[in-house]
Design a protein around this motif. Structure first.
Motif, PDB file in Angstrom:
ATOM      1  N   ALA A  24       0.843  -1.195   0.000  1.00  0.00           N
ATOM      2  CA  ALA A  24       0.000   0.000   0.000  1.00  0.00           C
ATOM      3  C   ALA A  24       0.876   1.241   0.000  1.00  0.00           C
ATOM      4  CB  ALA A  24      -0.918  -0.016   1.219  1.00  0.00           C
ATOM      5  N   PRO A  25       0.321   2.367  -0.420  1.00  0.00           N
ATOM      6  CA  PRO A  25       1.065   3.633  -0.343  1.00  0.00           C
ATOM      7  C   PRO A  25       1.353   3.987   1.110  1.00  0.00           C
ATOM      8  CG  PRO A  25      -0.856   3.843  -1.781  1.00  0.00           C
ATOM      9  CD  PRO A  25      -0.987   2.525  -1.064  1.00  0.00           C
ATOM     10  N   PRO A  26       2.297   4.885   1.353  1.00  0.00           N
ATOM     11  CA  PRO A  26       2.615   5.267   2.733  1.00  0.00           C
ATOM     12  C   PRO A  26       1.419   5.872   3.452  1.00  0.00           C
ATOM     13  CG  PRO A  26       4.301   6.038   1.208  1.00  0.00           C
ATOM     14  CD  PRO A  26       3.161   5.554   0.369  1.00  0.00           C
ATOM     15  N   GLY A  27       1.338   5.586   4.760  1.00  0.00           N
ATOM     16  CA  GLY A  27       0.321   6.203   5.588  1.00  0.00           C
ATOM     17  C   GLY A  27       0.861   7.484   6.190  1.00  0.00           C
ATOM     18  N   ALA A  28       0.396   7.804   7.395  1.00  0.00           N
ATOM     19  CA  ALA A  28       0.874   9.019   8.064  1.00  0.00           C
ATOM     20  C   ALA A  28       2.352   8.861   8.404  1.00  0.00           C
ATOM     21  CB  ALA A  28       0.064   9.272   9.328  1.00  0.00           C
ATOM     22  N   PRO A  29       3.157   9.882   8.197  1.00  0.00           N
ATOM     23  CA  PRO A  29       4.599   9.779   8.457  1.00  0.00           C
ATOM     24  C   PRO A  29       4.924   9.751   9.944  1.00  0.00           C
ATOM     25  CG  PRO A  29       4.038  12.010   7.821  1.00  0.00           C
ATOM     26  CD  PRO A  29       2.794  11.196   7.623  1.00  0.00           C
ATOM     27  N   SER A  30       6.079   9.201  10.256  1.00  0.00           N
ATOM     28  CA  SER A  30       6.493   9.011  11.639  1.00  0.00           C
ATOM     29  C   SER A  30       6.556  10.312  12.424  1.00  0.00           C
ATOM     30  CB  SER A  30       7.861   8.319  11.666  1.00  0.00           C
ATOM     31  OG  SER A  30       8.323   8.163  12.984  1.00  0.00           O
ATOM     32  N   GLU A  31       6.987  11.390  11.781  1.00  0.00           N
ATOM     33  CA  GLU A  31       7.202  12.637  12.513  1.00  0.00           C
ATOM     34  C   GLU A  31       5.908  13.281  13.014  1.00  0.00           C
ATOM     35  OE1 GLU A  31       7.755  13.495   8.037  1.00  0.00           O
ATOM     36  OE2 GLU A  31       8.342  11.950   9.487  1.00  0.00           O
ATOM     37  N   ARG A  32       4.764  12.790  12.596  1.00  0.00           N
ATOM     38  CA  ARG A  32       3.496  13.339  13.088  1.00  0.00           C
ATOM     39  C   ARG A  32       3.129  12.807  14.468  1.00  0.00           C
ATOM     40  NH1 ARG A  32      -1.447  13.087   9.107  1.00  0.00           N
ATOM     41  NH2 ARG A  32      -2.304  14.304  10.852  1.00  0.00           N
ATOM     42  N   LEU A  80       2.685   3.122  14.106  1.00  0.00           N
ATOM     43  CA  LEU A  80       2.390   1.795  13.570  1.00  0.00           C
ATOM     44  C   LEU A  80       0.947   1.412  13.858  1.00  0.00           C
ATOM     45  CD1 LEU A  80       4.466  -1.293  13.219  1.00  0.00           C
ATOM     46  CD2 LEU A  80       2.360  -1.552  14.501  1.00  0.00           C
ATOM     47  N   LEU A  81       0.470   1.635  15.080  1.00  0.00           N
ATOM     48  CA  LEU A  81      -0.903   1.286  15.433  1.00  0.00           C
ATOM     49  C   LEU A  81      -1.899   2.122  14.636  1.00  0.00           C
ATOM     50  CD1 LEU A  81      -0.434   0.982  19.292  1.00  0.00           C
ATOM     51  CD2 LEU A  81      -0.935  -0.897  17.735  1.00  0.00           C
ATOM     52  N   TRP A  82      -1.615   3.400  14.462  1.00  0.00           N
ATOM     53  CA  TRP A  82      -2.505   4.298  13.718  1.00  0.00           C
ATOM     54  C   TRP A  82      -2.617   3.850  12.265  1.00  0.00           C
ATOM     55  CZ3 TRP A  82      -3.194   7.972   9.915  1.00  0.00           C
ATOM     56  CH2 TRP A  82      -4.163   8.964  10.133  1.00  0.00           C
ATOM     57  N   ASN A  83      -1.483   3.551  11.641  1.00  0.00           N
ATOM     58  CA  ASN A  83      -1.494   3.108  10.247  1.00  0.00           C
ATOM     59  C   ASN A  83      -2.042   1.694  10.102  1.00  0.00           C
ATOM     60  OD1 ASN A  83      -0.423   5.431   8.826  1.00  0.00           O
ATOM     61  ND2 ASN A  83       1.543   5.011   9.792  1.00  0.00           N
ATOM     62  N   LEU A  84      -1.785   0.835  11.086  1.00  0.00           N
ATOM     63  CA  LEU A  84      -2.315  -0.529  11.031  1.00  0.00           C
ATOM     64  C   LEU A  84      -3.836  -0.515  11.075  1.00  0.00           C
ATOM     65  CD1 LEU A  84      -2.071  -3.629  11.152  1.00  0.00           C
ATOM     66  CD2 LEU A  84      -1.770  -3.423  13.640  1.00  0.00           C
ATOM     67  N   ALA A  85      -4.430   0.383  11.854  1.00  0.00           N
ATOM     68  CA  ALA A  85      -5.888   0.430  11.974  1.00  0.00           C
ATOM     69  C   ALA A  85      -6.556   0.603  10.615  1.00  0.00           C
ATOM     70  CB  ALA A  85      -6.297   1.557  12.919  1.00  0.00           C
ATOM     71  N   ALA A  86      -5.921   1.349   9.716  1.00  0.00           N
ATOM     72  CA  ALA A  86      -6.497   1.565   8.387  1.00  0.00           C
ATOM     73  C   ALA A  86      -6.534   0.282   7.565  1.00  0.00           C
ATOM     74  CB  ALA A  86      -5.711   2.636   7.641  1.00  0.00           C
ATOM     75  N   ALA A  87      -5.652  -0.671   7.873  1.00  0.00           N
ATOM     76  CA  ALA A  87      -5.595  -1.933   7.133  1.00  0.00           C
ATOM     77  C   ALA A  87      -6.591  -2.964   7.649  1.00  0.00           C
ATOM     78  CB  ALA A  87      -4.184  -2.512   7.198  1.00  0.00           C
ATOM     79  N   MET A  88      -7.182  -2.706   8.831  1.00  0.00           N
ATOM     80  CA  MET A  88      -8.065  -3.688   9.440  1.00  0.00           C
ATOM     81  C   MET A  88      -9.486  -3.575   8.887  1.00  0.00           C
ATOM     82  SD  MET A  88      -5.811  -5.090  11.359  1.00  0.00           S
ATOM     83  CE  MET A  88      -6.876  -6.265  12.204  1.00  0.00           C
ATOM     84  N   LYS A  89     -10.150  -4.717   8.739  1.00  0.00           N
ATOM     85  CA  LYS A  89     -11.565  -4.730   8.402  1.00  0.00           C
ATOM     86  C   LYS A  89     -12.376  -4.268   9.610  1.00  0.00           C
ATOM     87  CE  LYS A  89     -11.142  -8.618   5.156  1.00  0.00           C
ATOM     88  NZ  LYS A  89     -11.578  -9.999   4.840  1.00  0.00           N
ATOM     89  N   PRO A  90     -13.624  -3.875   9.429  1.00  0.00           N
ATOM     90  CA  PRO A  90     -14.448  -3.487  10.579  1.00  0.00           C
ATOM     91  C   PRO A  90     -14.487  -4.607  11.618  1.00  0.00           C
ATOM     92  CG  PRO A  90     -15.528  -2.852   8.545  1.00  0.00           C
ATOM     93  CD  PRO A  90     -14.326  -3.668   8.150  1.00  0.00           C
ATOM     94  N   GLY A  91     -14.196  -4.261  12.872  1.00  0.00           N
ATOM     95  CA  GLY A  91     -14.155  -5.272  13.924  1.00  0.00           C
ATOM     96  C   GLY A  91     -12.881  -6.087  13.938  1.00  0.00           C
ATOM     97  N   GLY A  92     -11.876  -5.693  13.159  1.00  0.00           N
ATOM     98  CA  GLY A  92     -10.627  -6.450  13.084  1.00  0.00           C
ATOM     99  C   GLY A  92      -9.928  -6.550  14.432  1.00  0.00           C
ATOM    100  N   ARG A  93      -9.356  -7.741  14.707  1.00  0.00           N
ATOM    101  CA  ARG A  93      -8.710  -7.990  16.001  1.00  0.00           C
ATOM    102  C   ARG A  93      -7.198  -7.907  15.858  1.00  0.00           C
ATOM    103  NH1 ARG A  93     -11.319 -11.735  13.136  1.00  0.00           N
ATOM    104  NH2 ARG A  93     -10.234 -13.515  14.057  1.00  0.00           N
ATOM    105  N   VAL A  94      -6.584  -7.279  16.846  1.00  0.00           N
ATOM    106  CA  VAL A  94      -5.126  -7.181  16.910  1.00  0.00           C
ATOM    107  C   VAL A  94      -4.670  -7.865  18.191  1.00  0.00           C
ATOM    108  CG1 VAL A  94      -3.165  -5.618  17.087  1.00  0.00           C
ATOM    109  CG2 VAL A  94      -5.081  -5.055  15.569  1.00  0.00           C
ATOM    110  N   GLY A  95      -3.840  -8.901  18.046  1.00  0.00           N
ATOM    111  CA  GLY A  95      -3.343  -9.651  19.196  1.00  0.00           C
ATOM    112  C   GLY A  95      -1.867  -9.382  19.417  1.00  0.00           C
ATOM    113  N   ILE A  96      -1.505  -9.023  20.639  1.00  0.00           N
ATOM    114  CA  ILE A  96      -0.117  -8.737  20.981  1.00  0.00           C
ATOM    115  C   ILE A  96       0.351  -9.749  22.014  1.00  0.00           C
ATOM    116  CG2 ILE A  96       1.471  -7.052  21.987  1.00  0.00           C
ATOM    117  CD1 ILE A  96      -0.370  -4.864  20.899  1.00  0.00           C
ATOM    118  N   VAL A  97       1.373 -10.525  21.656  1.00  0.00           N
ATOM    119  CA  VAL A  97       1.985 -11.484  22.575  1.00  0.00           C
ATOM    120  C   VAL A  97       3.287 -10.873  23.058  1.00  0.00           C
ATOM    121  CG1 VAL A  97       2.941 -13.807  22.856  1.00  0.00           C
ATOM    122  CG2 VAL A  97       0.967 -13.443  21.346  1.00  0.00           C
TER     123      VAL A  97
END
Length: 243
Positions: A22-30, A157-174
């Motif tokens: 995908a194209p770049p999301g929001a840049p890190s410096e924001r 990373l979390l902000w840009n990842l959210a855009a890739a998730m489907k509605p109700g998408g689950r994110v698991g952190i181990v």
């Protein structure tokens, strides 16, 4: 639309070249910097595969996250592919595994191993430290395994990842319940950082076999994310207390 269509075509291809999808999301410096140490990336896998298999680590995560056949699962920080090779048969031929990482050597080795394995439902993805570079609305579930403490820009990373998730998408952190400099993330700090980006906690479970805990969150829809400039870093009390 043309770029998005091209990304969807890439999703249907076997793992042959690690490129962003995908194209770049929001840049890190924001985004603000985290108020905690960032652990160094030291190895493509967290522990010996035999020990993790004995604990049924992947099985526990699959059941708790309700990962099902036919779903698209992103492994963020895939490393050596421990989860990739075990999740691939679980999502089946109608499902998809997006094996994402930022370390060129890890990506090259993973591509080689996947080519030898013959798995056809895995795509290797080159991302950035603050942006997984995944197509919008394409992912049912994402896993971040023993690497959250290594993310230099977690809010981005979390902000840009959210855009890739489907509605109700689950994110698991181990992760391990330890301070970041000791390759873990205290659950209180994790909860705060995820909440700061609009994620909603679904569950927090200590996994059996000494392989850490699993925290599951629902990703916010793109229009429910806070503006990057309004995000405030969470105070890392655990590190301060243990100095």
């Amino acid at each position: 639309m043309i770029r998005f269509a091209a990304a969807l075509v890439l999703l249907s291809l076997p793992a042959i070249a690690a490129e962003p999808l995908a194209p770049p999301g929001a840049p890190s410096e924001r985004f603000p910097r985290p108020d905690r140490p960032v652990a160094e990336i030291v190895a493509p896998q967290w522990a010996h595969e035999r020990e993790r298999d004995k604990a049924d680590e992947v099985g526990q995560v699959v059941r708790l996250m309700r990962i099902a056949p036919g779903e698209t699962v992103a492994d963020i920080g895939a490393g050596s592919g421990y989860y990739v090779f075990r999740l691939s048969p679980r999502v089946g031929p109608q499902g998809r595994i997006l094996a994402q990482d930022i370390t060129p050597d890890y990506l090259a080795d993973l591509e080689r191993r996947l080519a030898e394995s013959g798995l056809s439902n895995v795509t290797v993805v080159r991302g950035e430290a603050h942006d997984p570079r995944l197509p919008p609305g394409s992912v049912d579930a994402a896993v971040l395994v023993h690497m959250y403490h290594e993310i230099a820009q977690p809010f981005g990373l979390l902000w840009n990842l959210a855009a890739a998730m489907k509605p109700g998408g689950r994110v698991g952190i181990v992760d391990a319940d330890a301070i970041p400099s000791r390759h873990g993330t205290p659950p209180k700090l994790l909860r705060c950082e995820l909440a700061a980006v609009g994620y909603r906690e679904l569950s927090m479970t200590r996994l059996k076999g000494g392989v850490g805990y699993l925290a599951v969150f629902e990703a916010p829809s793109p229009d429910q994310r806070p503006a990057p400039e309004t995000i405030r870093p969470c105070r890392d009390e655990a590190t301060r207390e243990r100095r």
